[in-house]
Scaffold this motif. Sequence first.
Motif, PDB file in Angstrom:
ATOM      1  N   THR A  71      34.680  38.973  38.944  1.00  0.00           N
ATOM      2  CA  THR A  71      35.634  37.913  39.236  1.00  0.00           C
ATOM      3  C   THR A  71      36.571  38.319  40.358  1.00  0.00           C
ATOM      4  O   THR A  71      37.511  37.614  40.665  1.00  0.00           O
ATOM      5  CB  THR A  71      36.451  37.528  37.986  1.00  0.00           C
ATOM      6  OG1 THR A  71      37.139  38.680  37.512  1.00  0.00           O
ATOM      7  CG2 THR A  71      35.556  36.964  36.898  1.00  0.00           C
ATOM      8  N   CYS A  72      36.296  39.476  40.964  1.00  0.00           N
ATOM      9  CA  CYS A  72      37.111  39.925  42.086  1.00  0.00           C
ATOM     10  C   CYS A  72      36.277  39.833  43.363  1.00  0.00           C
ATOM     11  O   CYS A  72      35.062  39.681  43.325  1.00  0.00           O
ATOM     12  CB  CYS A  72      37.607  41.356  41.876  1.00  0.00           C
ATOM     13  SG  CYS A  72      36.283  42.570  41.773  1.00  0.00           S
ATOM     14  N   LYS A  73      36.967  39.954  44.480  1.00  0.00           N
ATOM     15  CA  LYS A  73      36.261  39.953  45.757  1.00  0.00           C
ATOM     16  C   LYS A  73      35.472  41.240  45.859  1.00  0.00           C
ATOM     17  O   LYS A  73      35.971  42.322  45.563  1.00  0.00           O
ATOM     18  CB  LYS A  73      37.249  39.854  46.902  1.00  0.00           C
ATOM     19  CG  LYS A  73      37.985  38.545  46.958  1.00  0.00           C
ATOM     20  CD  LYS A  73      38.917  38.528  48.136  1.00  0.00           C
ATOM     21  CE  LYS A  73      39.701  37.230  48.158  1.00  0.00           C
ATOM     22  NZ  LYS A  73      40.651  37.196  49.268  1.00  0.00           N
ATOM     23  N   LYS A  74      34.242  41.130  46.280  1.00  0.00           N
ATOM     24  CA  LYS A  74      33.418  42.312  46.463  1.00  0.00           C
ATOM     25  C   LYS A  74      33.836  43.028  47.746  1.00  0.00           C
ATOM     26  O   LYS A  74      34.045  42.407  48.776  1.00  0.00           O
ATOM     27  CB  LYS A  74      31.941  41.943  46.509  1.00  0.00           C
ATOM     28  CG  LYS A  74      31.416  41.476  45.181  1.00  0.00           C
ATOM     29  CD  LYS A  74      29.933  41.392  45.212  1.00  0.00           C
ATOM     30  CE  LYS A  74      29.422  40.988  43.831  1.00  0.00           C
ATOM     31  NZ  LYS A  74      28.000  41.010  43.735  1.00  0.00           N
ATOM     32  N   PHE A 106      44.910  45.811  32.678  1.00  0.00           N
ATOM     33  CA  PHE A 106      45.629  46.844  33.418  1.00  0.00           C
ATOM     34  C   PHE A 106      44.692  47.730  34.228  1.00  0.00           C
ATOM     35  O   PHE A 106      45.056  48.198  35.302  1.00  0.00           O
ATOM     36  CB  PHE A 106      46.494  47.707  32.496  1.00  0.00           C
ATOM     37  CG  PHE A 106      47.763  47.037  32.083  1.00  0.00           C
ATOM     38  CD1 PHE A 106      48.650  46.519  33.009  1.00  0.00           C
ATOM     39  CD2 PHE A 106      48.078  46.897  30.750  1.00  0.00           C
ATOM     40  CE1 PHE A 106      49.813  45.884  32.627  1.00  0.00           C
ATOM     41  CE2 PHE A 106      49.243  46.276  30.340  1.00  0.00           C
ATOM     42  CZ  PHE A 106      50.109  45.758  31.296  1.00  0.00           C
ATOM     43  N   ILE A 107      43.482  47.963  33.748  1.00  0.00           N
ATOM     44  CA  ILE A 107      42.546  48.804  34.503  1.00  0.00           C
ATOM     45  C   ILE A 107      41.604  47.977  35.377  1.00  0.00           C
ATOM     46  O   ILE A 107      40.800  48.537  36.119  1.00  0.00           O
ATOM     47  CB  ILE A 107      41.742  49.739  33.572  1.00  0.00           C
ATOM     48  CG1 ILE A 107      40.858  48.955  32.609  1.00  0.00           C
ATOM     49  CG2 ILE A 107      42.649  50.698  32.842  1.00  0.00           C
ATOM     50  CD1 ILE A 107      39.893  49.827  31.826  1.00  0.00           C
ATOM     51  N   SER A 108      41.690  46.665  35.296  1.00  0.00           N
ATOM     52  CA  SER A 108      40.870  45.733  36.095  1.00  0.00           C
ATOM     53  C   SER A 108      39.377  45.945  35.902  1.00  0.00           C
ATOM     54  O   SER A 108      38.585  45.786  36.829  1.00  0.00           O
ATOM     55  CB  SER A 108      41.213  45.855  37.583  1.00  0.00           C
ATOM     56  OG  SER A 108      42.533  45.519  37.823  1.00  0.00           O
ATOM     57  N   PHE A 109      38.985  46.322  34.716  1.00  0.00           N
ATOM     58  CA  PHE A 109      37.573  46.550  34.433  1.00  0.00           C
ATOM     59  C   PHE A 109      37.249  46.027  33.047  1.00  0.00           C
ATOM     60  O   PHE A 109      37.913  46.354  32.068  1.00  0.00           O
ATOM     61  CB  PHE A 109      37.247  48.038  34.502  1.00  0.00           C
ATOM     62  CG  PHE A 109      35.811  48.352  34.179  1.00  0.00           C
ATOM     63  CD1 PHE A 109      34.819  48.117  35.106  1.00  0.00           C
ATOM     64  CD2 PHE A 109      35.465  48.868  32.948  1.00  0.00           C
ATOM     65  CE1 PHE A 109      33.493  48.393  34.812  1.00  0.00           C
ATOM     66  CE2 PHE A 109      34.145  49.150  32.637  1.00  0.00           C
ATOM     67  CZ  PHE A 109      33.157  48.915  33.576  1.00  0.00           C
ATOM     68  N   CYS A 110      36.205  45.214  32.969  1.00  0.00           N
ATOM     69  CA  CYS A 110      35.733  44.711  31.693  1.00  0.00           C
ATOM     70  C   CYS A 110      34.322  45.247  31.467  1.00  0.00           C
ATOM     71  O   CYS A 110      33.415  44.928  32.239  1.00  0.00           O
ATOM     72  CB  CYS A 110      35.720  43.185  31.675  1.00  0.00           C
ATOM     73  SG  CYS A 110      35.130  42.510  30.115  1.00  0.00           S
ATOM     74  N   LYS A 133      34.178  50.928  38.883  1.00  0.00           N
ATOM     75  CA  LYS A 133      34.514  49.906  39.868  1.00  0.00           C
ATOM     76  C   LYS A 133      35.251  48.751  39.203  1.00  0.00           C
ATOM     77  O   LYS A 133      34.947  48.378  38.077  1.00  0.00           O
ATOM     78  CB  LYS A 133      33.245  49.354  40.505  1.00  0.00           C
ATOM     79  CG  LYS A 133      32.674  50.181  41.589  1.00  0.00           C
ATOM     80  CD  LYS A 133      31.499  49.452  42.198  1.00  0.00           C
ATOM     81  CE  LYS A 133      31.343  49.860  43.625  1.00  0.00           C
ATOM     82  NZ  LYS A 133      30.245  49.139  44.267  1.00  0.00           N
ATOM     83  N   LYS A 134      36.192  48.198  39.922  1.00  0.00           N
ATOM     84  CA  LYS A 134      36.906  47.030  39.419  1.00  0.00           C
ATOM     85  C   LYS A 134      35.967  45.830  39.421  1.00  0.00           C
ATOM     86  O   LYS A 134      35.199  45.637  40.355  1.00  0.00           O
ATOM     87  CB  LYS A 134      38.123  46.736  40.286  1.00  0.00           C
ATOM     88  CG  LYS A 134      39.187  47.787  40.192  1.00  0.00           C
ATOM     89  CD  LYS A 134      40.387  47.400  41.011  1.00  0.00           C
ATOM     90  CE  LYS A 134      41.466  48.455  40.855  1.00  0.00           C
ATOM     91  NZ  LYS A 134      42.695  48.086  41.557  1.00  0.00           N
ATOM     92  N   ASN A 135      36.018  45.050  38.358  1.00  0.00           N
ATOM     93  CA  ASN A 135      35.190  43.847  38.312  1.00  0.00           C
ATOM     94  C   ASN A 135      35.979  42.625  37.841  1.00  0.00           C
ATOM     95  O   ASN A 135      35.407  41.609  37.515  1.00  0.00           O
ATOM     96  CB  ASN A 135      33.945  44.057  37.443  1.00  0.00           C
ATOM     97  CG  ASN A 135      34.246  44.374  35.999  1.00  0.00           C
ATOM     98  OD1 ASN A 135      35.393  44.377  35.581  1.00  0.00           O
ATOM     99  ND2 ASN A 135      33.219  44.659  35.229  1.00  0.00           N
ATOM    100  N   MET A 136      37.307  42.751  37.805  1.00  0.00           N
ATOM    101  CA  MET A 136      38.155  41.624  37.393  1.00  0.00           C
ATOM    102  C   MET A 136      39.106  41.255  38.523  1.00  0.00           C
ATOM    103  O   MET A 136      39.779  42.115  39.089  1.00  0.00           O
ATOM    104  CB  MET A 136      38.991  42.000  36.161  1.00  0.00           C
ATOM    105  CG  MET A 136      38.183  42.113  34.899  1.00  0.00           C
ATOM    106  SD  MET A 136      39.117  42.680  33.475  1.00  0.00           S
ATOM    107  CE  MET A 136      40.532  41.643  33.493  1.00  0.00           C
ATOM    108  N   GLY A 137      39.172  39.981  38.811  1.00  0.00           N
ATOM    109  CA  GLY A 137      40.077  39.487  39.831  1.00  0.00           C
ATOM    110  C   GLY A 137      41.462  39.210  39.259  1.00  0.00           C
ATOM    111  O   GLY A 137      41.682  39.265  38.043  1.00  0.00           O
ATOM    112  N   PRO A 138      42.400  38.889  40.134  1.00  0.00           N
ATOM    113  CA  PRO A 138      43.775  38.659  39.683  1.00  0.00           C
ATOM    114  C   PRO A 138      43.931  37.488  38.720  1.00  0.00           C
ATOM    115  O   PRO A 138      44.727  37.553  37.784  1.00  0.00           O
ATOM    116  CB  PRO A 138      44.561  38.423  40.976  1.00  0.00           C
ATOM    117  CG  PRO A 138      43.574  38.328  42.060  1.00  0.00           C
ATOM    118  CD  PRO A 138      42.265  38.811  41.573  1.00  0.00           C
TER     119      PRO A 138
END
Length: 69
Positions: free
Chosen positions: A63-66, A49-53, A2-7
């Motif tokens: 840091t992204c919208k859930k 680039f993968i929006s995942f930390c 799952k993505k966990n980084m916002g823009p």
Amino acid sequence: MKKNMGPSDRMVRLIIAIIIAILYVANIISGTAGLVLLALAGIFLFTSFISFCPIYGPFGLYTCKKEEE
């Protein structure tokens, strides 16, 4: 994964990575510290680039919208 980084988080990481790369190429940072910072810049680029930390996961940080399920 799952993505966990916002823009904004992604943009900050990209800017930091670019600054580190420029400082390394300009020979302002060098030696062991330069190589460590260059590796960190590579990790920042990859994670942005993968929006995942992977470090955010154990701490429950997002840091992204859930997404609503």
